[in-house]
Design a protein around this motif. Structure first.
Motif, PDB file in Angstrom:
ATOM      1  N   LEU A  54       0.825  -1.192   0.000  1.00 50.82           N
ATOM      2  CA  LEU A  54       0.000   0.000   0.000  1.00 50.82           C
ATOM      3  C   LEU A  54       0.867   1.251   0.000  1.00 50.82           C
ATOM      4  CD1 LEU A  54      -2.755  -0.930   2.628  1.00 50.82           C
ATOM      5  CD2 LEU A  54      -2.886  -1.057   0.145  1.00 50.82           C
ATOM      6  N   LYS A  55       0.489   2.221  -0.834  1.00 50.71           N
ATOM      7  CA  LYS A  55       1.188   3.503  -0.854  1.00 50.71           C
ATOM      8  C   LYS A  55       0.245   4.560  -0.295  1.00 50.71           C
ATOM      9  CE  LYS A  55       3.687   6.854  -3.670  1.00 50.71           C
ATOM     10  NZ  LYS A  55       4.230   7.205  -4.997  1.00 50.71           N
ATOM     11  N   ARG A  56       0.642   5.152   0.824  1.00 51.90           N
ATOM     12  CA  ARG A  56      -0.200   6.143   1.490  1.00 51.90           C
ATOM     13  C   ARG A  56       0.317   7.533   1.174  1.00 51.90           C
ATOM     14  NH1 ARG A  56      -0.503   8.424   7.012  1.00 51.90           N
ATOM     15  NH2 ARG A  56      -2.694   8.945   7.405  1.00 51.90           N
ATOM     16  N   GLN A  57      -0.567   8.373   0.643  1.00 47.88           N
ATOM     17  CA  GLN A  57      -0.230   9.752   0.334  1.00 47.88           C
ATOM     18  C   GLN A  57      -1.215  10.675   1.040  1.00 47.88           C
ATOM     19  OE1 GLN A  57      -0.444   9.030  -4.020  1.00 47.88           O
ATOM     20  NE2 GLN A  57       1.575  10.002  -4.116  1.00 47.88           N
ATOM     21  N   ILE A  58      -0.702  11.784   1.508  1.00 48.41           N
ATOM     22  CA  ILE A  58      -1.523  12.807   2.152  1.00 48.41           C
ATOM     23  C   ILE A  58      -1.410  14.081   1.333  1.00 48.41           C
ATOM     24  CG2 ILE A  58      -1.914  14.193   4.211  1.00 48.41           C
ATOM     25  CD1 ILE A  58      -2.478  11.215   4.612  1.00 48.41           C
ATOM     26  N   ILE A  59      -2.526  14.497   0.738  1.00 48.11           N
ATOM     27  CA  ILE A  59      -2.570  15.780   0.031  1.00 48.11           C
ATOM     28  C   ILE A  59      -2.813  16.844   1.095  1.00 48.11           C
ATOM     29  CG2 ILE A  59      -3.522  17.006  -1.935  1.00 48.11           C
ATOM     30  CD1 ILE A  59      -2.512  14.185  -2.588  1.00 48.11           C
ATOM     31  N   LEU A  60      -1.891  17.790   1.229  1.00 48.56           N
ATOM     32  CA  LEU A  60      -1.895  18.682   2.394  1.00 48.56           C
ATOM     33  C   LEU A  60      -1.855  20.150   1.981  1.00 48.56           C
ATOM     34  CD1 LEU A  60       0.160  18.242   5.645  1.00 48.56           C
ATOM     35  CD2 LEU A  60       0.303  20.407   4.406  1.00 48.56           C
ATOM     36  N   ASP A  61      -2.589  20.957   2.747  1.00 50.95           N
ATOM     37  CA  ASP A  61      -2.511  22.412   2.561  1.00 50.95           C
ATOM     38  C   ASP A  61      -2.678  23.083   3.920  1.00 50.95           C
ATOM     39  OD1 ASP A  61      -2.325  24.730   0.750  1.00 50.95           O
ATOM     40  OD2 ASP A  61      -4.331  25.174   1.480  1.00 50.95           O
ATOM     41  N   THR A  62      -2.112  24.262   4.052  1.00 52.85           N
ATOM     42  CA  THR A  62      -2.254  25.048   5.278  1.00 52.85           C
ATOM     43  C   THR A  62      -2.667  26.471   4.940  1.00 52.85           C
ATOM     44  OG1 THR A  62       0.049  25.825   5.305  1.00 52.85           O
ATOM     45  CG2 THR A  62      -0.419  23.724   6.419  1.00 52.85           C
ATOM     46  N   GLU A  63      -3.273  27.138   5.923  1.00 56.40           N
ATOM     47  CA  GLU A  63      -3.459  28.585   5.879  1.00 56.40           C
ATOM     48  C   GLU A  63      -2.725  29.160   7.081  1.00 56.40           C
ATOM     49  OE1 GLU A  63      -4.633  29.961   3.306  1.00 56.40           O
ATOM     50  OE2 GLU A  63      -5.615  28.228   2.385  1.00 56.40           O
ATOM     51  N   THR A  64      -2.239  30.386   6.938  1.00 57.01           N
ATOM     52  CA  THR A  64      -1.349  30.952   7.954  1.00 57.01           C
ATOM     53  C   THR A  64      -1.689  32.410   8.241  1.00 57.01           C
ATOM     54  OG1 THR A  64       0.270  31.673   6.301  1.00 57.01           O
ATOM     55  CG2 THR A  64       0.502  29.424   7.145  1.00 57.01           C
ATOM     56  N   THR A  65      -1.036  32.945   9.272  1.00 66.28           N
ATOM     57  CA  THR A  65      -1.259  34.349   9.643  1.00 66.28           C
ATOM     58  C   THR A  65      -0.500  35.314   8.733  1.00 66.28           C
ATOM     59  OG1 THR A  65       0.598  34.362  11.199  1.00 66.28           O
ATOM     60  CG2 THR A  65      -1.559  33.709  12.064  1.00 66.28           C
ATOM     61  N   GLY A  66       0.474  34.809   8.004  1.00 62.04           N
ATOM     62  CA  GLY A  66       1.302  35.644   7.138  1.00 62.04           C
ATOM     63  C   GLY A  66       2.230  34.762   6.322  1.00 62.04           C
ATOM     64  N   LEU A 112      -4.963   9.504   0.416  1.00 57.19           N
ATOM     65  CA  LEU A 112      -5.061   8.565  -0.705  1.00 57.19           C
ATOM     66  C   LEU A 112      -4.259   7.325  -0.350  1.00 57.19           C
ATOM     67  CD1 LEU A 112      -4.272  10.857  -3.805  1.00 57.19           C
ATOM     68  CD2 LEU A 112      -6.520  10.323  -2.863  1.00 57.19           C
ATOM     69  N   ILE A 113      -4.801   6.161  -0.637  1.00 58.94           N
ATOM     70  CA  ILE A 113      -4.034   4.924  -0.547  1.00 58.94           C
ATOM     71  C   ILE A 113      -4.130   4.230  -1.893  1.00 58.94           C
ATOM     72  CG2 ILE A 113      -3.834   2.652   0.530  1.00 58.94           C
ATOM     73  CD1 ILE A 113      -4.638   3.842   3.141  1.00 58.94           C
ATOM     74  N   ASN A 114      -2.964   4.006  -2.486  1.00 59.64           N
ATOM     75  CA  ASN A 114      -2.898   3.470  -3.847  1.00 59.64           C
ATOM     76  C   ASN A 114      -3.758   4.301  -4.800  1.00 59.64           C
ATOM     77  OD1 ASN A 114      -1.171   1.557  -2.906  1.00 59.64           O
ATOM     78  ND2 ASN A 114      -2.566  -0.168  -3.122  1.00 59.64           N
ATOM     79  N   GLN A 116       0.270  16.321  18.312  1.00 55.20           N
ATOM     80  CA  GLN A 116       0.532  14.879  18.327  1.00 55.20           C
ATOM     81  C   GLN A 116      -0.407  14.133  17.392  1.00 55.20           C
ATOM     82  OE1 GLN A 116       3.203  13.468  20.102  1.00 55.20           O
ATOM     83  NE2 GLN A 116       2.712  11.800  18.664  1.00 55.20           N
ATOM     84  N   SER A 117      -1.673  14.504  17.370  1.00 61.16           N
ATOM     85  CA  SER A 117      -2.611  13.820  16.474  1.00 61.16           C
ATOM     86  C   SER A 117      -2.260  14.091  15.011  1.00 61.16           C
ATOM     87  CB  SER A 117      -4.046  14.255  16.766  1.00 61.16           C
ATOM     88  OG  SER A 117      -4.203  15.651  16.585  1.00 61.16           O
ATOM     89  N   PHE A 118      -1.807  15.315  14.716  1.00 61.75           N
ATOM     90  CA  PHE A 118      -1.381  15.640  13.356  1.00 61.75           C
ATOM     91  C   PHE A 118      -0.129  14.865  12.984  1.00 61.75           C
ATOM     92  CE2 PHE A 118       1.133  18.729  10.669  1.00 61.75           C
ATOM     93  CZ  PHE A 118       0.462  18.433   9.487  1.00 61.75           C
ATOM     94  N   PHE A 119       0.836  14.826  13.888  1.00 61.38           N
ATOM     95  CA  PHE A 119       2.072  14.074  13.662  1.00 61.38           C
ATOM     96  C   PHE A 119       1.756  12.595  13.402  1.00 61.38           C
ATOM     97  CE2 PHE A 119       5.451  11.355  15.300  1.00 61.38           C
ATOM     98  CZ  PHE A 119       6.577  11.849  14.661  1.00 61.38           C
ATOM     99  N   ASP A 120       0.887  12.018  14.235  1.00 60.20           N
ATOM    100  CA  ASP A 120       0.536  10.605  14.058  1.00 60.20           C
ATOM    101  C   ASP A 120      -0.153  10.364  12.725  1.00 60.20           C
ATOM    102  OD1 ASP A 120       1.581  10.137  16.568  1.00 60.20           O
ATOM    103  OD2 ASP A 120      -0.380  10.126  17.576  1.00 60.20           O
ATOM    104  N   TYR A 121      -0.949  11.327  12.285  1.00 62.28           N
ATOM    105  CA  TYR A 121      -1.697  11.179  11.034  1.00 62.28           C
ATOM    106  C   TYR A 121      -0.776  11.172   9.817  1.00 62.28           C
ATOM    107  CZ  TYR A 121      -4.985  12.277   7.261  1.00 62.28           C
ATOM    108  OH  TYR A 121      -5.689  12.265   6.069  1.00 62.28           O
ATOM    109  N   ILE A 122       0.209  12.057   9.789  1.00 58.41           N
ATOM    110  CA  ILE A 122       1.047  12.168   8.586  1.00 58.41           C
ATOM    111  C   ILE A 122       2.266  11.256   8.617  1.00 58.41           C
ATOM    112  CG2 ILE A 122       0.322  14.536   8.157  1.00 58.41           C
ATOM    113  CD1 ILE A 122       3.033  15.477   9.233  1.00 58.41           C
ATOM    114  N   GLN A 123       2.620  10.728   9.772  1.00 55.74           N
ATOM    115  CA  GLN A 123       3.868   9.973   9.900  1.00 55.74           C
ATOM    116  C   GLN A 123       3.911   8.792   8.927  1.00 55.74           C
ATOM    117  OE1 GLN A 123       4.619   8.419  13.815  1.00 55.74           O
ATOM    118  NE2 GLN A 123       6.801   8.140  13.434  1.00 55.74           N
ATOM    119  N   GLY A 124       5.008   8.712   8.179  1.00 49.70           N
ATOM    120  CA  GLY A 124       5.228   7.605   7.266  1.00 49.70           C
ATOM    121  C   GLY A 124       4.599   7.761   5.902  1.00 49.70           C
ATOM    122  N   ALA A 125       3.803   8.800   5.704  1.00 54.05           N
ATOM    123  CA  ALA A 125       3.138   9.009   4.413  1.00 54.05           C
ATOM    124  C   ALA A 125       4.009   9.855   3.493  1.00 54.05           C
ATOM    125  CB  ALA A 125       1.789   9.696   4.619  1.00 54.05           C
ATOM    126  N   GLU A 126       3.656   9.860   2.212  1.00 52.08           N
ATOM    127  CA  GLU A 126       4.229  10.829   1.278  1.00 52.08           C
ATOM    128  C   GLU A 126       3.298  12.026   1.246  1.00 52.08           C
ATOM    129  OE1 GLU A 126       6.146  10.764  -3.112  1.00 52.08           O
ATOM    130  OE2 GLU A 126       4.015  10.232  -3.073  1.00 52.08           O
TER     131      GLU A 126
END
Length: 234
Positions: A2-14, A31-33, A77-87
């Motif tokens: 299985l290939k796990r990918q996380i499509i990610l975006d952020t919004e910021t203060t500046g 996404l997985i596969n 911690q929940s964010f770290f656990d979610y993305i850990q090991g993914a592309e």
């Protein structure tokens, strides 16, 4: 595998975390596969500082809107656990990764930089390689790949991640939009016939114009003249 990918975006203060700017929204699509799983991650964050007016003009998120949202340390911690090991698949990855690394460094104890536990794929670089000399922001890519983003009046991390997922999949060869539950049906379908796949959106049908049709007929004439078999005329 299985290939796990996380499509990610952020919004910021500046623009620059080195000037004390913080993340106020994180949106992730899993996404997985190359298939959407529905296991997404989305959170608003109280940045504990003022948001610049220029940033509000982009994403529309105000300090009042975030006053009762969690601090980054509360979701780290929940964010770290979610993305850990993914592309991680990010448009202009240096911006988002720079902010995430900055937030992780502020924690006590600090979390390691993203690149130590995630792969990173920058879709802006990918788009520039595929379409050199052209505009390659998200809106331009949506127009190029015929993705409807008319609902995107302001930037939003989850919305932009969802749009980027469609853009990325089309840039890299297309994808079927279905839940991973379909995989569990695969063995049954081998016995029962082909699995009908529900694709997201409508496929564009591009028809040949008159000149292309005429050129095709000339090619078929040549094939027949050489003794070949023309399936199109059988």
């Amino acid at each position: 595998m299985l290939k796990r990918q996380i499509i990610l975006d952020t919004e910021t203060t500046g623009i620059n975390p080195k000037e004390g700017h913080r993340i106020i929204e994180i949106g992730c699509v899993e996404l997985i596969n190359r298939r959407f799983t529905g296991n997404n991650f989305h959170v608003y964050i109280n940045p504990e500082r003022e948001i610049e007016a220029e940033a509000i003009a982009v994403h529309g998120i105000t300090n009042e809107r975030l006053a009762h949202e969690p601090k980054f340390r509360d979701i780290a911690q929940s964010f770290f656990d979610y993305i850990q090991g993914a592309e991680l698949v990010i448009h202009n990855a240096a911006f988002d990764v720079g902010f995430i690394d900055h937030e992780f460094a502020l924690l006590k104890p600090a979390l390691p930089p993203v690149a130590q536990y995630c792969g990173i794929l920058d879709t802006l670089k990918l788009a520039r390689d595929l379409h050199p000399g052209q505009k390659n922001n998200l809106d331009a890519l949506c127009r190029r790949y015929d993705i409807n983003n008319s609902h995107r009046t302001l930037h939003g991390a989850l919305l932009d991640a969802e749009i980027l997922a469609d853009v990325y999949l089309l840039m890299t060869g297309g994808q079927v939009s279905l839940n991973l539950a379909a995989d569990e049906q695969a063995e049954q379908q081998d016995q029962q016939g082909p699995l009908l796949i529900q694709r997201s959106g409508k496929l564009r049908v591009i028809k040949a114009d008159n000149s292309e049709t005429a050129a095709h007929e000339v090619r078929l004439d040549l094939v027949q003249k050489k003794g070949g078999s023309c399936l199109w005329r059988s």
